[in-house]
Write an enzyme that holds these catalytic residues in place. Structure first.
Site, PDB file in Angstrom:
ATOM      1  N   SER A 139       0.888  -1.238  -0.030  1.00 52.67           N
ATOM      2  CA  SER A 139      -0.035   0.179  -0.209  1.00 52.67           C
ATOM      3  C   SER A 139       1.105   1.058   0.088  1.00 52.67           C
ATOM      4  CB  SER A 139      -0.783  -0.121   1.213  1.00 52.67           C
ATOM      5  OG  SER A 139      -1.673   1.319   1.352  1.00 52.67           O
ATOM      6  N   TYR A 152      -2.450   0.070  10.590  1.00 57.69           N
ATOM      7  CA  TYR A 152      -2.407  -0.173   9.266  1.00 57.69           C
ATOM      8  C   TYR A 152      -1.102   0.315   8.630  1.00 57.69           C
ATOM      9  CZ  TYR A 152      -3.382  -0.813   4.352  1.00 57.69           C
ATOM     10  OH  TYR A 152      -3.674  -1.396   3.271  1.00 57.69           O
TER      11      TYR A 152
END
Length: 251
Positions: A139, A152
């Protein structure tokens, strides 16, 4: 009949984790069009079986957070040329002072240890193939931290470092390694992050034109189609409307 007996002996096998929806599903479809026999793994077996029947692949239940599930999954895969580490996700959007440790554990188990379990188990078969590719879907959160996203972003940083470390450890082996880091992709990602709250999930993409799963899958297909001497180390993909995590031009 074993899985090895079901798959043609000359077929190249691609394994895709987290393939029941989103990027994983789209990637499985893309690789199937490129001639791979795709073994798809995820927890939602009903979705997997439908996908496998449509692309001529094989569906196997897989929970990357469970060691026994990973062992059972990887044991029956006879050989593998391409591994797509796609299983992952986010939960919550809390500041550190309000961090939910259960959410953190889930994110680390899924993104980091899940990637480790599957990759470690399949590496001998990947090396044995003589021409392998490992793609890990990380990501933009693997490159930047943002407020309220520490669970995250820390997990994605760790997953990315795990993948990048393999680039050196496998130097000289017939294995290519590509990290693909997407920005905003409209899938079930935000729905999972917000525990099924559709209004919060919709707000993430409101006013922008986000990426879709197929955009990422097509890049995976391009990577897989490169000659064996070409290693695309890192690819960052963001919609035009996004500069970074949380930085959007909204209409």
């Amino acid at each position: 009949m074993t899985l090895s007996e079901q798959i043609p002996s000359d077929a190249r096998i691609a394994v895709v984790t987290g393939a029941s929806s989103g990027i994983g599903e789209a990637t499985a479809r893309q690789l199937a069009t490129q001639g791979y026999h795709v073994v798809v793994g995820a927890r939602r077996v009903d979705r997997l079986e439908k996908l496998a029947s449509e692309i001529g692949g094989t569906a196997l239940q897989l929970d990357v957070t469970d060691e026994d599930s990973v062992a059972a999954f990887t044991a029956v895969v006879p050989r593998v040329s391409v591994l797509i580490n796609n299983a992952g996700g986010a939960k919550g959007l809390a500041p550190v002072i309000d961090a939910d440790l259960d959410d953190w554990r889930w994110m680390w188990e899924t993104n980091v240890l899940g990637t480790l379990r599957v990759t470690k188990a399949l590496l001998p078969k990947l090396i044995e193939s003589g021409d392998a590719l490992v793609v890990t879907i990380t990501s933009v959160a693997a490159f930047e931290a943002y407020d309220n996203g520490s669970g995250y972003t820390s997990a994605k940083h760790a997953q990315a470092v795990l993948h990048r470390t393999l680039r050196g450890e496998l130097l000289g082996q017939p294995v290519r390694l590509t990290e693909i880091a997407p920005g905003a992709v409209e899938t079930e990602f935000s729905l999972v992050r917000f525990d099924g709250d559709e209004s919060k999930a919709d707000a993430v993409y409101r006013g922008i034109t986000p990426l879709v799963a197929k955009d990422i899958a097509e890049v995976v297909g391009f990577v897989a189609s490169r000659p064996s001497h070409v290693n695309l180390d890192q690819i960052i993909i963001k919609p035009r409307d996004q500069a970074g995590p949380g930085r959007f031009s909204r209409k």
